[in-house]
Design a protein around this motif. Structure first.
Motif, short mmCIF file in Angstrom:
data_model
loop_
_atom_site.label_atom_id
_atom_site.label_comp_id
_atom_site.label_asym_id
_atom_site.label_seq_id
_atom_site.Cartn_x
_atom_site.Cartn_y
_atom_site.Cartn_z
N ARG A 34 98.79 -19.87 23.38
CA ARG A 34 100.04 -19.17 23.64
C ARG A 34 100.98 -20.00 24.50
O ARG A 34 100.54 -20.84 25.28
CB ARG A 34 99.76 -17.82 24.31
CG ARG A 34 99.11 -16.84 23.34
CD ARG A 34 99.17 -15.40 23.83
NE ARG A 34 98.27 -15.15 24.94
CZ ARG A 34 98.06 -13.94 25.46
NH1 ARG A 34 98.69 -12.88 24.97
NH2 ARG A 34 97.22 -13.77 26.46
N LEU A 50 104.43 -19.99 27.23
CA LEU A 50 104.65 -19.33 28.51
C LEU A 50 106.13 -19.36 28.90
O LEU A 50 106.82 -20.35 28.68
CB LEU A 50 103.84 -20.07 29.60
CG LEU A 50 103.92 -19.51 31.02
CD1 LEU A 50 103.14 -18.22 31.13
CD2 LEU A 50 103.38 -20.53 32.01
N SER A 62 102.53 -11.22 25.75
CA SER A 62 102.21 -10.30 26.84
C SER A 62 103.23 -10.45 27.96
O SER A 62 103.96 -11.44 28.01
CB SER A 62 100.80 -10.58 27.38
OG SER A 62 100.73 -11.89 27.90
N PHE A 63 103.26 -9.46 28.82
CA PHE A 63 104.15 -9.50 29.99
C PHE A 63 103.34 -9.11 31.22
O PHE A 63 102.84 -7.99 31.30
CB PHE A 63 105.32 -8.53 29.82
CG PHE A 63 106.20 -8.42 31.04
CD1 PHE A 63 107.13 -9.41 31.32
CD2 PHE A 63 106.08 -7.35 31.92
CE1 PHE A 63 107.93 -9.34 32.46
CE2 PHE A 63 106.87 -7.27 33.06
CZ PHE A 63 107.81 -8.26 33.32
N SER A 107 105.65 -13.26 34.17
CA SER A 107 105.52 -14.22 33.08
C SER A 107 105.26 -13.53 31.76
O SER A 107 104.72 -12.42 31.72
CB SER A 107 104.37 -15.19 33.37
OG SER A 107 103.13 -14.55 33.24
N ARG A 122 103.40 -14.46 28.08
CA ARG A 122 102.70 -15.37 27.19
C ARG A 122 103.38 -15.24 25.83
O ARG A 122 103.69 -14.13 25.40
CB ARG A 122 101.22 -15.01 27.07
CG ARG A 122 100.47 -15.17 28.38
CD ARG A 122 100.25 -16.62 28.71
NE ARG A 122 99.78 -16.78 30.09
CZ ARG A 122 99.34 -17.93 30.58
NH1 ARG A 122 99.32 -19.03 29.84
NH2 ARG A 122 98.95 -18.00 31.83
N GLY A 156 94.36 -17.42 24.38
CA GLY A 156 95.54 -16.83 25.02
C GLY A 156 96.22 -17.71 26.03
O GLY A 156 97.38 -17.51 26.37
N GLY A 157 95.50 -18.72 26.52
CA GLY A 157 96.06 -19.57 27.55
C GLY A 157 96.97 -20.64 26.97
O GLY A 157 97.29 -20.64 25.78
#
Lengths: 452, 452
Positions: free
Chosen positions: A194, A196, A296-297, A324, A326, A395-396
């Motif tokens: 993901r 950022l 995501s938030f 942040s 993602r 996800g990172g």
């Protein structure tokens, strides 16, 4: 000579070389380790030359040096760029280690030390596969090798280095061993990461902290307003409400959802591991979809007003948050950064002023599984682990992967051999010697079958 | 002798006595000033005896001593208890003072020093009015005088002292000079104070800080949840949504609203003074109604996650807030404390755990304007300032007033002579000598006309 035989014949030397790296405490965030960084870079230079590179250099940066090596088999051949890093995370808390983090020990078939996996062990896999290819493998590609000393502190100087040396680093594919597999018997390749976007928000109400008794109820409290604004960013169904946020978000195809649902996942174990009674996320998506393929938030930090002991009444002047998102492929982080700033400004009531600063961003990454190099990596895992690896999205973010794509214009194959149980970044980091050997076999097979 | 003549004749002595108190740096929050607290208490003891009290004592507490004096004219007479405090706020920032905060100076008809108003000047008004009454005024009441040394640090030992000495302190009315008037030509008496309920909230999500890339979108973030919960406490119309919160809140009568609207108030100046473009509060109420007669909900502090420099991504384990409600008469602070705890627990989603702790509370206070002592105070202001004082309600709380009502069961008259421009708690605190004299006249008149 067969690769298995080669490994067995040279195993003790491999271990000695690996251990020689592990003994150097290359904590990049620790100023006292500066001489160790230099020492480890030089050690790598020696190992690279011994493994068969034509040249190996320790190149300075504004921070810790970068080690670069190359073997040009034939200038007309295609080029593989291998990336790794020689720095490690701090070993603290030391009291939880069963052995000295910088004195590697073998126990139960594993090597125990800081960096055993991340990334000295995994970089060693790449080095030894290359060594075999040079000596017995009929190398059909040029190979370049880059090792940085600042990955664990966010690679602050890598991007500049890549830009300054893009001709030297010219390549057709990047190969990185710095990620994990799902399980020893369940190999996997990370094909998506993901992106950022990261902001800081400052809400200002009155020009000074006010007495909440004298003013409370009549003057907008900036913390109250900040909470209101942030609470609106996620709808009750878990969707992010920033206008146009989903414009570039592709829905998952049935095939992708099928692949994701094939990944073994025990939701009860997941909840127990992190200590929550229930999960929460976007309605209509599974946990794996939510944490790897959907945006995501998160509010990463929040502060304002009185935060000490006891009860102090105050209507503060300011409130702050760090937030942040993602992001997923096709979402441009700069566009999203602007959308959020506009959204906050549009929602801000006129009783406060709201300043939103975009601090940081990075694009999502996707490696198409149709890529020849992906197929070669797949074949490598199959040969070494006896099972076709699953393509998984994480996800990172791995900033270096974005850097390679954006600066060098080249895709990255994340051929990682780590395991969750290797405890990277934690006490008692370790790496299985069996997987170390299989990793070498897998990378050798990658070289053999790759057709670019 | 007439009071005006008495003041003129004794003015330089009054000033000398007042200054002798101002020169002692009685910062109650500063441990280094401990000997000064003792010294000032003893100085007060002397002044009280000289003014005509039968006895005056310095009484120890767990903190700074309390000075107590009494004059029993006749045991069958009713008793007035005068309250004041001899401690002051810290003088910092010192560089903003035009003269030494602990070396009083007269400039432009004002005395400049820390404590010139709050509360050494105002307590001196009470002392000198008493002195005159003893010598020339035909005192028809017993008078008790109590001065504490910890008002500016929240009176931590007063409640215990009152309980332990309730017989000694027995009285029919409390008289306090520690509040302000609207303007020199617009005298006013504070007749209402808001109560307070104060909580700390702790929201716990996962059992440790998580990587927001690996978990974000699938695991509830406790800061996000905290913001959602807090945002729900105030409805878009500014009403507090805690169930049953307004059950005991009386709506303002037409008469009360008329009185409040008579108070001169310039909304533009108010906004400019605190630096906001717009005000915000409960729909249907004026600013003065909102900040003095209606309840409020403020987040006094909030914290959680990463709050340092730059961009660190984290999905934190915990988030915290300190929140408070200002309450109005008839709202019981303990009941409200429970209602809020229940509300938060009921709203908390099962993906987090929410702990709400009630830290502190106090009841609102109302002084009925029909009280004989109120009418006497009104007459005092009329006589000294030439205008009937307005009855105003204030948004803050004065804990000692609640203590007197709850422990001693006696009402308090807040006969204060301060002004906004006196800069109490700020650099360049000052007190007008003209108002000092008028204050003495007003209190003398209070003694004269009071019929209890």
């Amino acid at each position: 000579m067969d690769i298995k035989d080669y490994i067995n014949e040279n195993e003790s030397r491999f271990m000695d070389e690996w251990f020689s790296l592990l003994r150097i405490p290359t904590v990049s965030s620790c100023a006292a380790n500066k001489p160790d960084m230099e020492k480890c870079a030089v050690r790598w230079q020696t190992l690279l030359m011994e493994a068969g590179f034509d040249k190996a250099e320790v190149m300075p940066t504004a921070g810790h040096p970068i080690v670069y090596a190359e073997k040009i088999v034939d200038p007309s051949f295609k080029t593989i760029l291998v990336y790794g890093h020689y720095d490690v995370m701090p070993p603290e808390p030391l009291e939880l280690w069963k052995s000295n983090p910088f004195e590697p020990e073998v126990r139960g078939g594993h090597v125990w030390a800081r960096g055993a996996d991340d990334d000295k062990g995994q970089s060693m896999i790449q080095l030894k596969a290359f060594e075999y290819m040079v000596r017995y493998g009929h190398l059909r590609y040029n190979v370049k090798f880059i090792l940085e000393g600042e990955e664990e502190i966010g690679s602050p100087n890598l991007n500049t280095f890549l830009k300054a040396n893009c001709r030297m680093l010219y390549s057709d594919i990047v190969l990185v061993s710095d990620t994990s597999m799902l399980a020893p018997d369940l190999p996997s390749i990370t094909t998506g990461l993901r992106g950022l976007a990261y902001w800081e928000i400052e809400v200002t109400g009155p020009n000074r902290d006010l007495h909440s008794g004298h003013f409370g109820g009549a003057v907008a409290n900036p913390i109250n307003v900040l909470c209101e604004l942030l609470a609106k960013v996620i709808a009750p169904d878990g969707r992010i409400t920033i206008p146009h946020f989903y414009d570039e978000v592709d829905d998952l195809s049935d095939e992708e959802r099928k692949m994701l649902s094939d990944i073994p996942f025990d939701e009860e174990r997941y909840k127990t591991a992190i200590g929550v009674k229930a999960l929460r996320g976007e309605v209509g998506y599974s946990t794996i979809e939510r944490n790897s393929c959907r945006p995501s938030f998160d509010i990463c930090g929040i502060w304002g007003g009185y935060t000490g002991e006891g009860a102090k009444t105050v209507l503060p002047s300011k409130a702050f948050a760090k937030v942040s998102c993602r992001l997923v492929p096709r979402q441009n982080h700069e566009t999203v950064a602007r959308l959020f700033v506009d959204y906050m400004q549009a929602m801000a009531p006129d009783c406060v002023s709201v300043k939103v600063t975009s601090l940081h961003g990075g694009e999502a990454y996707v490696c198409p599984i149709s890529l020849p190099a992906y197929r070669a990596a797949e074949a490598g895992f199959y040969k070494a682990f006896g099972r076709k690896p699953l393509a998984v999205r994480r996800g990172g973010s791995i900033p270096v992967v974005s850097d390679f794509e954006q600066v060098l214009g080249v895709k990255t194959i994340l051929m990682g051999f780590g395991l969750e149980s290797n405890a990277i970044h934690s006490p008692n980091e370790n790496f299985s010697i069996d997987i170390f050997k299989k990793g070498i076999e897998a990378v050798v097979e990658f070289y053999r079958v790759l057709e670019m």
